[in-house]
Design a protein around this motif. Structure first.
Motif, PDB file in Angstrom:
ATOM      1  N   GLY A  32       0.775  -1.233   0.000  1.00 64.11           N
ATOM      2  CA  GLY A  32       0.000   0.000   0.000  1.00 64.11           C
ATOM      3  C   GLY A  32       0.805   1.282   0.000  1.00 64.11           C
ATOM      4  N   HIS A  33       0.448   2.194   0.899  1.00 67.95           N
ATOM      5  CA  HIS A  33       1.045   3.516   1.008  1.00 67.95           C
ATOM      6  C   HIS A  33       2.554   3.479   1.126  1.00 67.95           C
ATOM      7  N   PHE A  34       3.062   2.414   1.732  1.00 71.39           N
ATOM      8  CA  PHE A  34       4.481   2.382   2.078  1.00 71.39           C
ATOM      9  C   PHE A  34       5.350   1.926   0.925  1.00 71.39           C
ATOM     10  N   LEU A  74      -0.484  -2.804  -5.950  1.00 72.90           N
ATOM     11  CA  LEU A  74      -1.680  -3.607  -5.723  1.00 72.90           C
ATOM     12  C   LEU A  74      -1.321  -5.092  -5.621  1.00 72.90           C
ATOM     13  N   SER A 114       0.219  -5.579  -2.311  1.00 67.95           N
ATOM     14  CA  SER A 114      -0.808  -5.566  -1.258  1.00 67.95           C
ATOM     15  C   SER A 114      -1.450  -6.940  -1.153  1.00 67.95           C
ATOM     16  N   MET A 130      -7.281  -2.521   6.714  1.00 70.54           N
ATOM     17  CA  MET A 130      -5.979  -2.458   6.037  1.00 70.54           C
ATOM     18  C   MET A 130      -5.966  -1.312   5.032  1.00 70.54           C
ATOM     19  N   GLU A 131      -7.093  -1.122   4.389  1.00 67.17           N
ATOM     20  CA  GLU A 131      -7.204  -0.042   3.408  1.00 67.17           C
ATOM     21  C   GLU A 131      -6.936   1.301   4.079  1.00 67.17           C
ATOM     22  N   ARG A 132      -7.487   1.454   5.282  1.00 57.05           N
ATOM     23  CA  ARG A 132      -7.315   2.722   5.997  1.00 57.05           C
ATOM     24  C   ARG A 132      -5.914   2.862   6.568  1.00 57.05           C
ATOM     25  N   THR A 133      -5.361   1.757   7.088  1.00 54.24           N
ATOM     26  CA  THR A 133      -4.084   1.878   7.779  1.00 54.24           C
ATOM     27  C   THR A 133      -2.910   1.753   6.812  1.00 54.24           C
ATOM     28  N   LEU A 134      -2.989   0.826   5.839  1.00 51.60           N
ATOM     29  CA  LEU A 134      -1.860   0.592   4.942  1.00 51.60           C
ATOM     30  C   LEU A 134      -2.099   1.140   3.539  1.00 51.60           C
ATOM     31  N   GLY A 135      -3.356   1.417   3.203  1.00 49.43           N
ATOM     32  CA  GLY A 135      -3.645   1.859   1.846  1.00 49.43           C
ATOM     33  C   GLY A 135      -3.407   0.774   0.820  1.00 49.43           C
ATOM     34  N   ILE A 136      -3.948  -0.428   1.091  1.00 51.84           N
ATOM     35  CA  ILE A 136      -3.669  -1.548   0.194  1.00 51.84           C
ATOM     36  C   ILE A 136      -4.277  -1.348  -1.193  1.00 51.84           C
ATOM     37  N   GLY A 137      -5.317  -0.510  -1.291  1.00 49.64           N
ATOM     38  CA  GLY A 137      -5.806  -0.130  -2.615  1.00 49.64           C
ATOM     39  C   GLY A 137      -6.823  -1.029  -3.274  1.00 49.64           C
TER      40      GLY A 137
END
Lengths: 104, 215, 527
Positions: free
Chosen positions: B131-133, B147, B150, C220-227
């Motif tokens: 994700g973000h990281f 993606l 993830s 997970m979407e909120r914390t890690l942004g898995i998308g």
């Protein structure tokens, strides 16, 4: 406690099952090295399912399990397939699917 | 309220210990059903996104080392064997052999997690975080590679949690075995934990080709 | 009553600790009752506040921000903490083992554990209020749920944890039904309540794990942004809705199926007649459970789902009407030429049939793709599901509480007052929600704090009705407490019912049956 209708055999069957699983693992890795296009995924899934069945039947003793538990376990796969099937039905038939997914 | 364990008696609402055994194992099978459906969410996400971005998945799998995946497959398959063997030895009343096999199973689980740790570290080293990281934006070909990772981390992560849980459960039955709570006619807990462990193996059997061998 | 061979379950151990550590399914049922009634009280207060705010257009006392949060709290509490566990975990726990002739559920420790998980989940969910609140509605749709207040994470985690309670309860019930039926109690002889709880349990076991993974991915979407559900990261927000409704549509049947089971019991007992079409009612429960997994897309007709999928889902949804109608016809046929006694539980049963018919038929409207495009997200939908959830499930729950109250506590309540509670709730309910059908057809959108003045008269009627419902439920509380304190002894079988729980003393002894019953016939052998 108990039970178990099936008599106890030696450990030979378990060793055979393990050998089969290793062979199937080697086959799946080998096939993956050859580019067969879409067939690759299909073959990989078929081999995985064969391995899964071997584990279920002999390691999990499905061959001696009651019909009830077989039905119960089978149900899980049926409903997982329903989940995938109907979701796929939508995603597959969306118009201009490619445009829906931005950042493509 | 009578107890289940050492005296080999059965709880008051069952007719016999065999009756209790059957109910217990039936409960375990139902529990496995819930596990499969929980994982099915991730598999559905995988299948849908693979359909939409086949090239991203192709690029992603090149970052994964199939040799480590195959090694882990063999480790887990072997642990499934030892798990099955330990139940066999309990049933033929060889608690020592059973114990050795249970300990090997735990060791395999540990080995699996170590390999996983090595793999995760390699990914993190390249900035392939979930994700973000995700920081490997410069040298990748497809924009949505994050993606894929993830999915990779969610699927293997949830599976890893199950491996750890399984190791804990096997440890628990090993302790009970040591206390002499199991015998040829009394091994419901071992059989239940065994079924759980085989399920963890079963899920990996699918994860391995899907993540490491996609082309 | 007091001096039977063994002490009754209420006096089998003393003190709060004996309750908190009990493995007795009856006590655990009552512990669920206390928890659920508490949540219902708060959820009800929120409902009254919402109605009060909506009495006139414009802001009365709640800003839109506060309104959104109160609406979300009302929705999530009522769904996850009241209606889903309401009948199975509370009445199911109390009645199911006795109906089967068993001494307890299959896994009593797991049963107690489920209660603690439920409470833990509820507390986590409630902590969302402290951590910034939630304003997503109970459906947590992405992408909004990814962006809004932090409290969403806690609410989602709470629902996740409560999901496990639901799964484990369902698992326990399935094993109990399969393995702990008394001698002679074949599946064709179990009471119809069991069939409905059993079908519910199947849904709980098959669907709830998908909710678990969905909510986990949302976190997970909120914390890690898995998308997965975020279009800006290549994901698909509509996929979230697929995931969510794969659970939440079957969950609608988790809410209604047990209610149908209670109605089957009530209709038979108070008609003094063998049930008409036992097999049809029994298998229609399973039928509803199975079909419920195939129709979730009807929540997504205007959500960007493909037209093709919409048509298919619309068609399959119509099929739900078949097993549901089978039940309706069988209940009515059971009542036909029966010696009907309109005691308070039966009043609620008849009220259920009336309201559920309206709720069900408007469901068919909404299942029709072309009509739903117009009615989607209007008050028509709000009215529809309240007719099913309140008019259906809560009416049945009330009927069930009155019906089994004498069995639970060995005392009768004030029948006259109980009938008045029915009148208040039934009238209040229709006054509240029928106008919302009209407002919906006229296009009033749901979920907003404000509306145009044209809808004011309908909303005013609706708000006045909500006070009647509120008064009705407060009176219920009074009736139950008064019955508990001053009620006359009920005796083992005050209603003249035929199922097994009425063959044992009220309140039942600790182990339900001193000798295991042997069953030699169907559950409702009148004549």
């Amino acid at each position: 406690m108990a039970h178990d209708a099936h008599e106890i055999k030696g450990i030979g069957i378990y060793l055979k099952v393990f050998a089969t699983l290793i062979v199937l693992t080697i086959v799946t890795v080998a096939v993956a090295q050859v580019n067969l296009g879409r067939l690759n995924t299909l073959i990989a899934m078929l081999i995985a399912t064969a391995k899964a069945l071997v584990v279920m039947i002999w390691f999990m003793h499905m061959n001696h399990e009651s019909t009830l538990n077989r039905i119960v376990f089978g149900t899980a796969f049926i409903f997982a397939l329903i989940f995938y099937g109907l979701t796929f039905m939508d995603v597959d038939t969306r118009i201009n699917l490619q445009n829906l997914f931005i950042n493509k | 309220m009578s107890t289940v364990s050492s005296g080999h008696t059965h709880a008051h609402h069952f007719e016999s210990s065999q009756h209790e055994h059957k109910a217990g194992i039936h409960g375990v099978w139902l529990f496995l059903v819930t596990e499969i459906l929980m994982f099915s969410g991730l598999f559905v996400a995988y299948a849908i996104f693979k359909g939409v971005y086949p090239e991203v998945f192709h690029e992603g799998h090149r970052y994964l080392d199939w040799r480590l995946g195959a090694l882990n497959t063999v480790i887990l398959l072997f642990s499934s064997l030892t798990m099955a063997l330990s139940i066999h030895y309990i049933r033929v009343n060889k608690p020592k052999a059973a114990m050795i096999n249970l300990l090997i199973t735990i060791a395999c689980g540990l080995g699996f997690m170590i390999v996983k740790y090595i793999e995760y570290n390699a990914k993190f080293h390249h900035g392939l975080y979930p994700g973000h990281f995700f920081t490997a934006h410069e040298h990748i070909e497809h924009k949505n590679l994050a993606l894929f990772f993830s999915l990779y981390f969610c699927m293997t992560g949830l599976h890893g949690i199950h491996v750890l849980t399984g190791m804990g459960l096997i440890g628990w039955v090993a302790i009970r075995l040591k206390k002499g709570e199991f015998g040829p006619h009394h091994y419901t807990a071992v059989e239940g934990v065994g079924l759980f462990w085989h399920l963890v193996d079963l899920i990996w059997i699918y994860l391995f080709p899907l993540l490491y061998l996609v082309s | 009553m007091a001096h039977e061979h063994s002490t009754d379950y209420l006096h089998h151990g003393k003190g709060l600790w004996s309750w908190l550590t009990t493995l007795d399914h009856k006590r655990i049922g009552l512990m669920y009752m206390i928890a659920i009634l508490t949540f219902f009280f708060f959820g009800g207060i929120f409902a009254l506040l919402i109605r009060l705010e909506l009495m006139h257009p414009g802001t009365q006392f709640m800003s839109p921000t506060v309104y959104n949060q109160v609406m979300t709290l009302h929705g999530t509490m009522m769904v996850f903490m009241v209606i889903i566990p309401g009948i199975p975990a509370f009445l199911g726990n109390f009645v199911l083992p006795i109906h089967l002739g068993a001494k307890d559920v299959a896994f009593p420790r797991l049963n107690l554990f489920s209660w603690y998980i439920f409470i833990a989940g509820a507390l986590i969910a409630a902590s969302a209020v402290v951590f910034g609140g939630v304003d997503t509605g109970w459906t947590f749709y992405t992408p909004y749920s990814i962006q809004t207040y932090k409290g969403t994470v806690f609410m989602v985690l709470g629902a996740f944890v409560m999901g496990f309670s639901s799964i484990l309860t369902g698992l326990n019930f399935i094993v109990t039904v399969h393995k702990l039926r008394a001698p002679g109690m074949t599946m064709n002889r179990v009471p119809l309540f069991i069939w409905s709880i059993y079908s519910t349990a199947i849904i709980q076991v098959l669907a709830t794990p998908v909710l678990a993974i969905t909510l986990l991915l949302l976190v997970m979407e909120r914390t890690l942004g898995i998308g997965f559900f975020d279009a800006s990261l290549g994901g698909d927000p509509v996929l979230f809705q697929h995931f969510f409704w794969f659970y939440s549509h079957p969950a609608v049947y988790i809410m209604i199926l047990p209610a149908m089971g209670i109605i089957s019991e009530l209709v038979v007992t108070f008609s003094r007649k063998v049930v008409f079409g036992y097999t049809a009612i029994a298998y229609s429960s399973i039928g509803i459970a199975a079909v419920s997994f195939l129709v979730w897309g009807h929540h997504m007709f205007v959500s960007g789902q493909s037209e093709f999928a919409g048509k298919i889902f619309s068609f399959i949804t119509m099929l739900v009407g078949v097993p549901t109608a089978i039940k309706m016809f069988n209940w009515v046929s059971t009542m036909y030429k029966g010696s009907i006694r309109m005691d308070s539980p039966m009043l609620f049963a008849v009220g259920f049939m009336f309201l559920f018919a309206i709720g069900g038929v408007t469901g068919i409207f909404l299942a029709t793709l072309s009509i739903d495009v117009h009615l989607h997200d209007t008050y028509f939908v709000v009215a529809h599901f309240h007719y099913v959830m309140v008019g259906g499930t809560l009416m049945a729950l009330m009927g069930g509480i009155y019906y089994w109250f004498p069995k639970m506590f060995g005392k009768m309540f004030n029948e006259t007052l109980a009938r008045i509670t029915f009148a208040l709730i039934f009238l209040g309910f229709n006054i509240t929600f029928f106008p919302q059908f009209i407002a919906g057809v006229q296009g009033m959108p749901r979920r907003y704090q404000d509306y145009i003045p044209e809808y004011e008269w309908l909303n005013r009627i609706s708000t006045i009705g909500s006070w009647l419902i509120g008064a009705g439920f407060l009176l219920v509380l009074y009736v139950l407490i008064q019955g508990l304190r001053k009620g006359k002894p009920a005796g083992p079988n005050p209603w003249g019912a035929k199922t097994l729980e009425w063959t044992i003393p009220s309140p039942p002894p600790h182990e339900n049956f001193t000798t295991t019953p042997v069953v030699s016939g169907g559950p409702y052998e009148y004549r």
